[in-house]
Design a protein around this motif. Structure first.
Motif, mmCIF file in Angstrom:
data_model
loop_
_atom_site.group_PDB
_atom_site.id
_atom_site.type_symbol
_atom_site.label_atom_id
_atom_site.label_comp_id
_atom_site.label_asym_id
_atom_site.label_seq_id
_atom_site.Cartn_x
_atom_site.Cartn_y
_atom_site.Cartn_z
ATOM 1 N N LYS A 225 9.792 -24.387 13.950
ATOM 2 C CA LYS A 225 10.521 -24.722 12.612
ATOM 3 C C LYS A 225 9.896 -24.055 11.234
ATOM 4 N N TYR A 226 8.740 -23.868 11.557
ATOM 5 C CA TYR A 226 8.087 -23.073 10.244
ATOM 6 C C TYR A 226 7.971 -21.583 10.474
ATOM 7 N N GLN A 227 8.534 -20.996 11.282
ATOM 8 C CA GLN A 227 8.176 -19.463 11.666
ATOM 9 C C GLN A 227 8.490 -18.832 10.623
ATOM 10 N N TYR A 228 9.601 -18.956 9.821
ATOM 11 C CA TYR A 228 10.190 -17.946 8.846
ATOM 12 C C TYR A 228 9.400 -18.148 7.639
ATOM 13 N N THR A 229 9.081 -19.462 7.142
ATOM 14 C CA THR A 229 8.347 -19.356 6.082
ATOM 15 C C THR A 229 6.839 -18.685 6.652
ATOM 16 N N THR A 230 6.179 -19.089 7.532
ATOM 17 C CA THR A 230 4.974 -18.614 7.768
ATOM 18 C C THR A 230 4.841 -16.947 8.049
ATOM 19 N N ALA A 231 6.090 -16.423 8.455
ATOM 20 C CA ALA A 231 6.155 -14.963 8.712
ATOM 21 C C ALA A 231 6.376 -14.310 7.245
ATOM 22 N N ASN A 232 7.162 -14.921 6.117
ATOM 23 C CA ASN A 232 7.453 -14.503 4.967
ATOM 24 C C ASN A 232 6.043 -14.399 4.314
ATOM 25 N N ASN A 233 5.251 -15.532 4.403
ATOM 26 C CA ASN A 233 3.790 -15.410 3.928
ATOM 27 C C ASN A 233 2.940 -14.473 4.210
ATOM 28 N N TYR A 234 2.921 -14.257 5.816
ATOM 29 C CA TYR A 234 2.053 -13.234 6.102
ATOM 30 C C TYR A 234 2.435 -11.460 5.814
ATOM 31 N N ILE A 235 3.709 -11.411 6.064
ATOM 32 C CA ILE A 235 4.346 -10.084 5.671
ATOM 33 C C ILE A 235 3.754 -9.720 4.181
ATOM 34 N N ASN A 236 4.096 -10.796 3.397
ATOM 35 C CA ASN A 236 3.850 -10.601 1.944
ATOM 36 C C ASN A 236 2.333 -10.104 1.796
ATOM 37 N N GLN A 237 1.447 -10.777 2.469
ATOM 38 C CA GLN A 237 0.034 -10.517 2.520
ATOM 39 C C GLN A 237 -0.101 -9.029 2.930
ATOM 40 N N VAL A 238 0.420 -8.689 4.047
ATOM 41 C CA VAL A 238 0.103 -7.274 4.457
ATOM 42 C C VAL A 238 0.667 -6.216 3.678
ATOM 43 N N LYS A 239 1.778 -6.495 3.149
ATOM 44 C CA LYS A 239 2.597 -5.354 2.066
ATOM 45 C C LYS A 239 1.679 -5.505 0.844
ATOM 46 N N LEU A 240 0.992 -6.455 0.237
ATOM 47 C CA LEU A 240 0.083 -6.532 -0.990
ATOM 48 C C LEU A 240 -1.123 -5.637 -0.526
ATOM 49 N N GLU A 241 -1.724 -5.834 0.830
ATOM 50 C CA GLU A 241 -3.002 -5.091 1.269
ATOM 51 C C GLU A 241 -2.280 -3.218 1.294
ATOM 52 N N LYS A 242 -1.279 -3.135 1.723
ATOM 53 C CA LYS A 242 -0.791 -1.782 1.791
ATOM 54 C C LYS A 242 -0.622 -1.268 0.422
ATOM 55 N N LYS A 243 0.026 -1.848 -0.528
ATOM 56 C CA LYS A 243 -0.070 -1.553 -1.820
ATOM 57 C C LYS A 243 -1.316 -1.349 -2.556
ATOM 58 N N ILE A 244 -2.170 -2.034 -2.272
ATOM 59 C CA ILE A 244 -3.696 -1.708 -2.854
ATOM 60 C C ILE A 244 -4.285 -0.721 -2.335
ATOM 61 N N ALA A 245 -3.957 -0.569 -1.016
ATOM 62 C CA ALA A 245 -4.534 0.500 -0.318
ATOM 63 C C ALA A 245 -4.064 1.842 -0.888
ATOM 64 N N THR A 246 -2.943 1.814 -1.256
ATOM 65 C CA THR A 246 -2.029 3.209 -1.642
ATOM 66 C C THR A 246 -2.753 3.407 -3.049
ATOM 67 N N LEU A 247 -2.998 2.282 -4.139
ATOM 68 C CA LEU A 247 -3.400 2.227 -5.384
ATOM 69 C C LEU A 247 -4.651 3.055 -5.334
ATOM 70 N N ARG A 248 -5.313 2.478 -4.184
ATOM 71 C CA ARG A 248 -6.997 3.183 -4.294
ATOM 72 C C ARG A 248 -7.089 4.387 -3.484
ATOM 73 N N GLY A 249 -5.930 4.943 -3.085
ATOM 74 C CA GLY A 249 -5.885 6.437 -2.572
ATOM 75 C C GLY A 249 -6.191 6.578 -1.175
ATOM 76 N N PHE A 250 -5.817 5.167 -0.514
ATOM 77 C CA PHE A 250 -5.951 5.569 1.050
ATOM 78 C C PHE A 250 -4.413 5.670 1.718
ATOM 79 N N ASP A 251 -4.537 6.585 2.550
ATOM 80 C CA ASP A 251 -3.156 6.927 3.472
ATOM 81 C C ASP A 251 -2.592 5.610 4.180
ATOM 82 N N SER A 252 -3.737 4.924 4.787
ATOM 83 C CA SER A 252 -3.399 4.054 5.607
ATOM 84 C C SER A 252 -4.038 2.815 5.341
ATOM 85 N N VAL A 253 -3.319 1.621 5.342
ATOM 86 C CA VAL A 253 -3.777 0.343 4.998
ATOM 87 C C VAL A 253 -5.170 -0.293 6.172
#
Length: 595
Positions: A225-253
């Motif tokens: 019942k909570y898979q969609y909220t939990t997925a959205n939360n986790y995916i946003n975490q991963v996306k943020l890590e990717k953005k910071i990785a790019t910001l800091r000059g890394f090709d891969s998160v």
């Protein structure tokens, strides 16, 4: 008829809980220390910001920063640990929020330190370190990362927004421990309540197939019942890590998340791929033994955590203390004294209660206690859990004793080695105390289940899943709950093969792990298990040679990279030989069970 639900926190025995007054005697003292810390950080910034131009000023700044770090440690632990044993404690929630505010304040005001040190003339830094050599690991870490630093305004902004940007872990915990309620289920006229703690600590291992399977259905019905909220939360975490990785000059998160660990991508991939290809067949053999013992027509994922032990003898907390102090005599009087303090001074939180976090952990305070959380079941498996967490305590008690607070912690790649080493020593000690084959079988079974199943298989599956998620994020692929479910199910199928039926609900297992909000932590368990197993076996074979060497390595903290730490006790992690040797060791344990 109904079974009893877990007690509330206020109803558990106080003498079995951890003692936070070791850090601050009262809430008022904690608040006063928070206010003083805020003033101290302001004074530090006023004294040194924009002025680190001489070796004497740099030395003074480093020494003052060391004091701040030392005083932050008890504040952070007092403010964040109580909520883990009682999610409904309003004061604990308020204190936790105050600590997140403190993180932001300190981070933003001290962001200039790394930037200015990275730009100082190297000769000034070298001269400063002659006066304060203890700060060398701190400076080395800054220099490793300086090419990925942003400008001061950006770094201060990121630090000031840290708790807002990285609130996904708190959202996950709120969903897990406050929103989720599980339906009770009935077996043979008895009604059983369900919860995270009950499912993960009791029902998953329950010998009664009806209880085990109905608990599974109840548990996963709520998760779904909570898979969609939990997925959205986790995916946003991963996306943020990717953005910071790019910001800091890394090709891969993935490269970004590995950088702080001082571990190569090759070593990361090797851990995952070797375990998937060579350890999976070993654990399928273990699964076959479970199927035979319980006469299961089909072995499903619901059954793989069953115990092969017939020995369910209850072990008291005091008996566990005696076992542990006896087992670790080989590491010397100071180590045994540390174990006694953990029990006598109430560093350990034993009770199972409503609102308490699942699993176990150890959180060490600089120049203070090492707080251990677990849910005591009075079974041998919990003795191994205690040995594991006391391994972490022994590591950081030793490391903090020999290093200033400013020295970084050892790499995550090494962190699980001391804990695993303790489990190896503990199990072999217990085996040496009995000739009863049934008892020995039970011990080996618990050892495999607790140490290698939980800490290698479970975390491998997490890490394998994580790698696929991060790879897809690097490739800008769209993710959602359905894709996360698919990735995890395929990971399970690859590991267990046709020997184990992947039951409905197993694809949601990614929802159960907090490790996804800690960067690339999950895979490091297998690295730590590899190092820890090899060291444990060396200690048992030649304690006179390796006890001193091991304690010396534990004293280094982050002053050495993880490969060098392992090398200090004759474990080579530059190739796959140590990992394959560890897999062979587990295989030999299963040989013993089969015979």
């Amino acid at each position: 008829m109904s079974t009893n639900a877990l007690p509330l926190r206020k109803d558990v025995p106080v003498n079995e809980t951890w003692d936070m007054s070791l850090l601050f005697p009262t809430q008022e003292a904690f608040i006063e220390a928070l206010e003083q810390m805020d003033k101290k950080v302001d004074a530090f910034a006023k004294e040194y910001k924009g002025k680190l131009t001489s070796s004497s000023l740099l030395t003074n700044a480093l020494r003052d920063l060391n004091v701040i770090d030392a005083e932050l440690s008890p504040l952070i632990h007092y403010g964040t640990l109580p909520i883990t044993v009682d999610a409904g404690d309003e004061q604990a929630a308020i204190n936790e929020s105050k600590i997140y505010e403190l993180f932001e304040t300190v981070g933003a005001k001290l962001a200039f330190v790394d930037l200015e040190i990275g730009q100082i003339d190297p000769s000034i830094v070298a001269e400063s370190l002659e006066s304060y050599p203890e700060a060398k690991p701190f400076i080395a870490k800054i220099m490793r990362f300086k090419d990925h630093q942003l400008d001061q305004t950006s770094e201060s902004l990121l630090a000031s927004l840290h708790s807002n940007l990285f609130s996904f872990s708190q959202s996950y915990d709120a969903t897990k421990f406050q929103d989720l309620t599980f339906e009770s289920f009935e077996v043979d006229g008895v009604v059983y309540p369900n919860s995270y703690v009950l499912f993960e600590n009791e029902y998953e291992f329950h010998a009664n197939t009806d209880i085990r399977h109905k608990a599974w259905e109840s548990f996963h019905k709520t998760l779904s019942k909570y898979q969609y909220t939990t997925a959205n939360n986790y995916i946003n975490q991963v996306k943020l890590e990717k953005k910071i990785a790019t910001l800091r000059g890394f090709d891969s998160v993935i490269d970004y998340l590995l950088s702080d660990q001082q571990v190569t991508r090759e070593a990361f991939d090797r851990q995952l791929d070797v375990i998937m290809s060579e350890f999976a067949p070993v654990m399928r053999r273990y699964g076959k033994l479970i199927q035979e013992k319980y006469a299961l027509p089909t072995l499903s994922i619901k059954d793989v955590k069953l115990s092969l032990s017939d020995d369910q003898k209850k072990i008291s907390i005091e008996d566990a203390k005696t076992m542990l102090t006896d087992a670790f005599q080989l590491l010397g009087d100071d180590y045994v004294a540390m174990i006694n303090r953990a029990f006598d001074d109430r560093w350990i939180d034993f009770p199972k209660n409503t609102g308490k976090s699942t699993g176990g952990f150890c959180a060490s305070v600089y120049d203070g206690p090492s707080y251990i959380l677990l849910s005591w079941t009075n079974l041998m498996s919990e003795v191994l859990v205690l040995a594991h967490e006391l391994g972490h305590a022994g590591h950081f008690q030793n490391a903090y004793k020999h290093n200033d607070a400013i020295v970084p912690e050892a790499s995550l790649y090494f962190i699980e080695a001391p804990s695993t080493c303790n489990e190896v020593v503990m199990c072999q000690y217990l085996l040496s105390k009995t000739d009863d084959k049934a008892v020995q079988k039970g011990l080996i079974s618990e050892f495999i289940s607790r140490t290698y199943f939980h800490n290698m298989v479970t975390h491998l599956l997490e890490a394998y899943f994580q790698r696929e998620v991060y790879t897809r994020i690097d490739q800008k692929e769209h993710l959602n709950a359905a894709k996360l479910n698919q990735i995890f199910k395929e990971t399970l199928e690859k590991f267990w093969g046709p020997e184990v039926e992947i039951s409905s609900g197993a694809e949601l297992t990614w929802m159960r792990q907090p490790h996804y909000y800690m960067g690339l932590y999950s895979y490091t368990y297998s690295a730590g298990l590899t190092i820890g197993t090899q060291v444990g076996l060396k200690l048992l074979k030649d304690p006179d040679k390796y006890a001193k060497a091991w304690l010396e390595i534990l004293s280094k903290n982050g002053s050495l990279d993880p490969i060098s730490l392992a090398k200090g006790v004759d474990v080579d992690m530059t190739n796959d030989l140590a990992l394959k040797s560890t897999i062979a060791y587990v295989n030999s344990l299963i040989d013993q069970l089969e015979s």
